[in-house]
Scaffold this motif. Structure first.
Motif, PDB file in Angstrom:
ATOM      1  N   LEU A 101      -1.724  13.786   1.161  1.00 45.39           N
ATOM      2  CA  LEU A 101      -2.062  13.960   2.577  1.00 45.39           C
ATOM      3  C   LEU A 101      -1.353  12.137   3.149  1.00 45.39           C
ATOM      4  O   LEU A 101      -1.304  12.510   4.187  1.00 45.39           O
ATOM      5  CB  LEU A 101      -3.715  13.559   2.714  1.00 45.39           C
ATOM      6  CG  LEU A 101      -3.962  15.778   2.841  1.00 45.39           C
ATOM      7  CD1 LEU A 101      -5.571  15.415   3.128  1.00 45.39           C
ATOM      8  CD2 LEU A 101      -3.226  16.809   2.975  1.00 45.39           C
ATOM      9  N   LYS A 102      -2.036  11.174   2.485  1.00 43.45           N
ATOM     10  CA  LYS A 102      -1.509   9.823   3.394  1.00 43.45           C
ATOM     11  C   LYS A 102      -0.223   9.903   2.962  1.00 43.45           C
ATOM     12  O   LYS A 102       0.705   9.591   4.477  1.00 43.45           O
ATOM     13  CB  LYS A 102      -1.990   8.444   1.674  1.00 43.45           C
ATOM     14  CG  LYS A 102      -1.807   7.363   2.244  1.00 43.45           C
ATOM     15  CD  LYS A 102      -2.404   6.577   3.209  1.00 43.45           C
ATOM     16  CE  LYS A 102      -1.565   5.363   4.294  1.00 43.45           C
ATOM     17  NZ  LYS A 102      -1.421   5.149   5.497  1.00 43.45           N
TER      18      LYS A 102
ATOM     19  N   PRO B  61       0.079  19.535   5.148  1.00 40.22           N
ATOM     20  CA  PRO B  61      -1.493  19.529   4.249  1.00 40.22           C
ATOM     21  C   PRO B  61      -1.163  21.582   3.693  1.00 40.22           C
ATOM     22  O   PRO B  61      -2.296  20.796   2.300  1.00 40.22           O
ATOM     23  CB  PRO B  61      -2.123  20.121   5.078  1.00 40.22           C
ATOM     24  CG  PRO B  61      -1.916  19.462   6.936  1.00 40.22           C
ATOM     25  CD  PRO B  61      -0.001  19.223   5.922  1.00 40.22           C
TER      26      PRO B  61
ATOM     27  N   ALA C 188       1.853  12.055   3.869  1.00 41.10           N
ATOM     28  CA  ALA C 188       2.067  12.710   4.452  1.00 41.10           C
ATOM     29  C   ALA C 188       3.750  13.025   4.534  1.00 41.10           C
ATOM     30  O   ALA C 188       4.316  13.361   5.843  1.00 41.10           O
ATOM     31  CB  ALA C 188       2.240  12.281   5.827  1.00 41.10           C
TER      32      ALA C 188
ATOM     33  N   ARG D 294       2.070   1.807  -3.618  1.00 42.57           N
ATOM     34  CA  ARG D 294       1.718   2.140  -4.299  1.00 42.57           C
ATOM     35  C   ARG D 294       1.318   3.286  -4.243  1.00 42.57           C
ATOM     36  O   ARG D 294       1.101   4.738  -4.124  1.00 42.57           O
ATOM     37  CB  ARG D 294      -0.113   1.444  -4.102  1.00 42.57           C
ATOM     38  CG  ARG D 294       0.037   0.488  -5.040  1.00 42.57           C
ATOM     39  CD  ARG D 294      -1.435  -0.512  -5.142  1.00 42.57           C
ATOM     40  NE  ARG D 294      -2.009  -0.650  -3.825  1.00 42.57           N
ATOM     41  CZ  ARG D 294      -1.869  -1.576  -3.414  1.00 42.57           C
ATOM     42  NH1 ARG D 294      -1.221  -2.494  -3.170  1.00 42.57           N
ATOM     43  NH2 ARG D 294      -2.759  -1.627  -2.105  1.00 42.57           N
ATOM     44  N   ASN D 295       1.279   4.077  -2.535  1.00 42.19           N
ATOM     45  CA  ASN D 295       1.308   5.558  -2.698  1.00 42.19           C
ATOM     46  C   ASN D 295       1.569   6.305  -2.993  1.00 42.19           C
ATOM     47  O   ASN D 295       1.717   7.207  -3.825  1.00 42.19           O
ATOM     48  CB  ASN D 295       0.958   5.332  -1.117  1.00 42.19           C
ATOM     49  CG  ASN D 295      -0.010   6.632  -0.428  1.00 42.19           C
ATOM     50  OD1 ASN D 295       1.272   7.606   0.230  1.00 42.19           O
ATOM     51  ND2 ASN D 295      -0.720   7.323  -0.528  1.00 42.19           N
TER      52      ASN D 295
ATOM     53  N   PHE E 160     -16.080  14.360  -1.314  1.00 44.59           N
ATOM     54  CA  PHE E 160     -14.416  15.604  -0.877  1.00 44.59           C
ATOM     55  C   PHE E 160     -15.159  16.044  -2.303  1.00 44.59           C
ATOM     56  O   PHE E 160     -15.162  15.887  -3.583  1.00 44.59           O
ATOM     57  CB  PHE E 160     -13.605  14.715  -0.951  1.00 44.59           C
ATOM     58  CG  PHE E 160     -13.840  14.505   0.397  1.00 44.59           C
ATOM     59  CD1 PHE E 160     -12.530  14.928   1.502  1.00 44.59           C
ATOM     60  CD2 PHE E 160     -13.541  12.784   0.302  1.00 44.59           C
ATOM     61  CE1 PHE E 160     -12.271  14.555   2.606  1.00 44.59           C
ATOM     62  CE2 PHE E 160     -13.142  11.927   1.465  1.00 44.59           C
ATOM     63  CZ  PHE E 160     -12.731  12.907   2.663  1.00 44.59           C
TER      64      PHE E 160
ATOM     65  N   ARG F 176      -5.561  13.330  -9.062  1.00 44.51           N
ATOM     66  CA  ARG F 176      -4.430  12.575  -8.416  1.00 44.51           C
ATOM     67  C   ARG F 176      -3.726  11.603  -8.724  1.00 44.51           C
ATOM     68  O   ARG F 176      -2.370  11.354  -7.762  1.00 44.51           O
ATOM     69  CB  ARG F 176      -6.651  11.640  -8.440  1.00 44.51           C
ATOM     70  CG  ARG F 176      -6.033  11.071  -6.180  1.00 44.51           C
ATOM     71  CD  ARG F 176      -7.120  10.320  -6.375  1.00 44.51           C
ATOM     72  NE  ARG F 176      -7.992   9.211  -7.750  1.00 44.51           N
ATOM     73  CZ  ARG F 176      -8.539   8.720  -7.379  1.00 44.51           C
ATOM     74  NH1 ARG F 176      -9.602   8.904  -6.739  1.00 44.51           N
ATOM     75  NH2 ARG F 176      -9.085   7.951  -8.504  1.00 44.51           N
TER      76      ARG F 176
ATOM     77  N   LEU G 156      -5.530  14.029  -1.503  1.00 40.41           N
ATOM     78  CA  LEU G 156      -5.841  12.561  -0.453  1.00 40.41           C
ATOM     79  C   LEU G 156      -4.886  11.223  -0.232  1.00 40.41           C
ATOM     80  O   LEU G 156      -4.200  10.570   0.661  1.00 40.41           O
ATOM     81  CB  LEU G 156      -7.554  11.729  -0.604  1.00 40.41           C
ATOM     82  CG  LEU G 156      -8.126  11.632   0.038  1.00 40.41           C
ATOM     83  CD1 LEU G 156      -9.481  11.139  -0.730  1.00 40.41           C
ATOM     84  CD2 LEU G 156      -8.956  11.833   1.613  1.00 40.41           C
ATOM     85  N   PRO G 157      -4.286  11.075  -1.758  1.00 41.88           N
ATOM     86  CA  PRO G 157      -2.708  10.451  -1.464  1.00 41.88           C
ATOM     87  C   PRO G 157      -1.915  11.157  -1.236  1.00 41.88           C
ATOM     88  O   PRO G 157      -0.646  10.967  -0.670  1.00 41.88           O
ATOM     89  CB  PRO G 157      -2.527  10.171  -3.161  1.00 41.88           C
ATOM     90  CG  PRO G 157      -4.189  10.010  -4.132  1.00 41.88           C
ATOM     91  CD  PRO G 157      -4.588  10.938  -3.241  1.00 41.88           C
TER      92      PRO G 157
ATOM     93  N   ALA H  13       0.654  -1.423   0.051  1.00 40.60           N
ATOM     94  CA  ALA H  13      -0.007  -0.036  -0.032  1.00 40.60           C
ATOM     95  C   ALA H  13       0.946   1.193  -0.093  1.00 40.60           C
ATOM     96  O   ALA H  13       0.739   1.913  -0.651  1.00 40.60           O
ATOM     97  CB  ALA H  13      -0.853  -0.186   1.519  1.00 40.60           C
ATOM     98  N   MET H  14       2.259   1.183   0.508  1.00 37.82           N
ATOM     99  CA  MET H  14       3.072   2.371   0.962  1.00 37.82           C
ATOM    100  C   MET H  14       3.448   1.939  -0.395  1.00 37.82           C
ATOM    101  O   MET H  14       3.729   3.941  -1.072  1.00 37.82           O
ATOM    102  CB  MET H  14       3.972   2.178   1.931  1.00 37.82           C
ATOM    103  CG  MET H  14       3.335   3.053   3.436  1.00 37.82           C
ATOM    104  SD  MET H  14       4.689   1.980   4.277  1.00 37.82           S
ATOM    105  CE  MET H  14       6.508   3.105   4.106  1.00 37.82           C
TER     106      MET H  14
END
Ligand SMILES: Nc1ncnc2c1ncn2[C@@H]1O[C@H](COP(=O)(O)OP(=O)(O)OP(=O)(O)O)[C@@H](O)[C@H]1O
Ligand SMILES: [Mg+2]
Lengths: 231, 419
Positions: A112-113, A119, A115, A84-85, A101, A158, A109-110, A81-82
């Motif tokens: 902020l995920k 923000p 990080a 992919r992010n 949203f 995105r 979103l991705p 998952a990380m």
């Protein structure tokens, strides 16, 4: 030698439901940094299946997958998952925007995920991406207030937000008319040329494919042509 | 930082389904309100019923049981040491009811730090003389001040004052039941006869009503010195020493200790009144069962809304996972939704529960047998609120657990391929 962003080594996959069907057979290829590659082939030949494996979402395969030189095989779900992010941007035929949203937030979103940035900075980046795609005016609207083409462009923004290693698309223009397809294609082209973004796009549109750097042709789960000028 | 994002996503999903989530939250509110109200009311009722007995019961009672001495003179005789003896029809001695050395015992008890107060008492079985008829009864000789302080005696005196008992010589406060049978008024004189045949005149200075009919029909109260006079005993004559402790739970242990120390019989409140505790605990159990049942029903409401949300938001879950949210993140999102519903609903429930029990606490409740109670009894025990809060969180967590786990297991490939 150029840096390989993605490399597949002898990837095979079978479905066992209801009968065992081999969908991918010994797929090996690689994509260099900054390359714009398209994948074509008849319906049902295994293009989407391959893309899901390359994107690390499907882990049920044989063979090995390297992303940025690192093996993805046998990694845990949370680690994938990380990956992919951070490293992969996705564009599907359907936009998959969250209606709860607004467009800007969807793009953020991705980011902020991940990080890596505050923000505020993520918001700034998201705004820039929307600008590249020419839809910064729609930033504060909600996805259901946009046209199909605009939604797809938000989805591309995105995919870009974390400046991924590679962007993968599964028929990203499949739902669009000719005009909007061209817009999206030109965006991809611009990303490849100006930003040296690596892209791997599955498409049915042969005109579209012809305009990319290289076209991989598949048939019955095998690669028939790598589209390299030398081969 | 990271949780903030998860929380934002959760709240966005919540807002998108505001009506349904409000209904689910209202389910929790309703059940917690009922839970609190039920327990507060039951608690109040239990206290009321328990106090009816317990307020008037000493924690420890020292007395002498009438029984023959277990050591007979022959056992002490050297001549028959080592031999067996059989004695038939042993009779108890006459002076056994009296607690010997009562003054010293009372002094020692008062010095004990566990003891809140000591009230000596004489119990005398008597006949109330009404013309040719004798009514059986019991007269307690009490220390009026100690009795007021430890057993709120004054609350039960409905006519006249306890102080008159102390200040008027040879006076009596009669149970309301006895007074009715004897047709006497405050200020009248009555005649009693003891079991030994002694007659004694007493002046009625008040009536009392304990709430227990049986007791009110036989009981009368006089001062300690009056009983001593009736029986012709010295001023040290005491048959009962009643002890109130600061901590009631110590009663069984201390009763044993005092019994040994003072060489009397000693009985604790837990032994004499075990049946009341059983009643209370069963009432409490029923309230908890009803409350928890309501909560479980509310839990199903949350379970439903979450399942519906997950079903509707398959696409969103798929794309979140495709863009790098892990299964654990997705799980946290839905658990957060469940807990938000539970916490908001639960908190409102606590407030409404407090409000509803306060309203019930204002409703008049008059009963002849309970002169001190004017409204429905409510127990505002913070424990109920704590349990309500904890239960609401636990049920909502459990209700959210399975749907959330299902959401976290969604395979994005399945969803994306299905489009
Ligand atoms: N879950 C599944 N179970 C069994 N067979 C499957 C499953 N998913 C796909 N297949 C089969 O795998 C083969 C490849 O499917 P895939 O979706 O990769 O084709 P595709 O090349 O993307 O086709 P299209 O161009 O129509 O999208 C098809 O024959 C399909 O029937
Ligand atoms: Mg496909």
């Amino acid at each position: 030698m150029e840096k390989k962003v993605i490399e597949a080594i002898g990837i095979s996959k079978s479905f066992h439901d209801p009968l065992t069907v081999k969908v991918l057979t010994d797929i090996s290829f690689s994509i260099n940094a900054g390359e714009f590659v398209s994948v074509v082939g008849k319906s049902g030949c295994g293009k989407s299946t391959l893309l899901y494996i390359l994107s690390t979402m499907d882990t049920n395969y044989e063979g090995e997958l390297l992303l940025d030189g690192i093996s993805m095989t046998n990694k845990k779900d949370a680690e994938l998952a990380m990956v992919r992010n951070e490293k992969i941007g996705f564009v599907f035929q359907f936009h998959y925007l969250l209606n709860e949203f607004n467009n800007l937030q969807n793009v953020m979103l991705p980011g902020l995920k991940l990080a890596n940035l505050s923000p505020k900075e993520v918001e700034h980046h998201a705004y820039q991406k929307l600008k590249i795609l020419g839809i910064e005016k729609e930033a504060l609207k909600y996805p259901n207030q946009l046209s199909g083409g605009q939604k797809q462009r938000v989805a591309i923004a995105r995919a870009l937000i974390n400046e991924p290693l590679i962007i993968m698309g599964d028929e990203p223009t499949g739902n669009l008319d000719k005009k909007n397809s061209d817009v999206v294609f030109n965006i991809f082209k611009e990303l490849a040329e100006e930003y040296h973004q690596s892209l791997l796009i599955v498409t049915h549109d042969l005109d579209f494919a012809a305009k990319t750097h290289r076209t991989i042709t598949m048939e019955d789960g095998k690669i028939m042509s790598h589209g390299l000028s030398s081969s | 930082m990271k949780f903030k994002l998860i929380a934002e996503i959760s709240f966005a999903l919540l807002r998108a389904r505001l009506k349904q989530t409000m209904v689910a939250a209202f389910g929790v509110t309703f059940s917690i309100t009922m839970f609190i109200t039920l327990l507060s009311f039951m608690g109040g009722l239990n206290d009321l019923l328990d106090n009816l007995i317990l307020n008037r019961t000493p924690h420890i009672r020292l007395f002498n049981e009438i029984s023959a001495s277990s050591i007979q003179p022959i056992a002490k005789s050297k001549a028959y040491a080592g031999a067996y003896n059989f004695i038939s029809h042993v009779k108890p001695k006459n002076d056994l009811l009296e607690i010997r050395n009562s003054e010293a015992i009372i002094k020692a008890l008062k010095a004990d730090p566990n003891v809140r107060g000591v009230a000596p008492k004489n119990t005398v079985p008597v006949f109330y003389n009404v013309g040719a008829i004798n009514l059986t009864g019991v007269i307690d000789g009490i220390d009026v001040d100690a009795e007021n302080k430890l057993f709120t005696f004054q609350d039960y005196v409905v006519n006249g004052k306890t102080m008159d008992l102390k200040n008027t010589p040879n006076s009596i406060i009669l149970g309301i039941g006895v007074a009715k049978k004897m047709l006497v008024q405050v200020g009248d004189n009555i005649q009693i006869t003891t079991s030994k045949g002694t007659q004694f005149p007493l002046k009625v200075v008040g009536f009392f009503q304990s709430g227990m009919d049986e007791m009110d029909k036989i009981q009368g109260y006089v001062t300690l010195s009056t009983t001593q006079k009736i029986l012709g005993k010295p001023a040290s004559y005491v048959t009962d020493i009643q002890v109130k402790l600061y901590d009631m739970t110590l009663a069984p242990a201390l009763a044993k200790k005092y019994g040994k120390l003072f060489e009397t019989d000693a009985v604790d409140i837990q032994t004499t009144n075990s049946q009341f505790k059983t009643g209370s605990s069963i009432r409490t159990l029923i309230s908890y069962a009803v409350g928890i049942t309501l909560l479980i029903v509310a839990g199903f409401g949350i379970y439903n809304i979450l399942n519906m949300m997950i079903y509707e938001k398959m696409d969103s879950i798929a794309i979140l996972k495709a863009t790098g949210f892990s299964g654990k993140d997705v799980n946290t999102i839905f658990i957060t939704i469940a807990l938000t519903i539970g916490l908001v609903g639960g908190a409102l429930g606590l407030v409404f529960g407090f409000g509803l029990s306060a309203v019930i606490g204002q409703i008049p409740f008059n009963t002849a047998s309970l002169p001190t109670v004017k409204t429905y009894p409510i127990n505002y025990n913070p424990k109920f609120y704590l349990i309500g809060a904890v239960f609401s969180v636990i049920t909502t967590y459990l209700a959210g657990y399975f749907p959330s786990r299902k959401a976290s297991k969604i395979d994005p490939v399945d969803i994306i391929r299905g489009k």
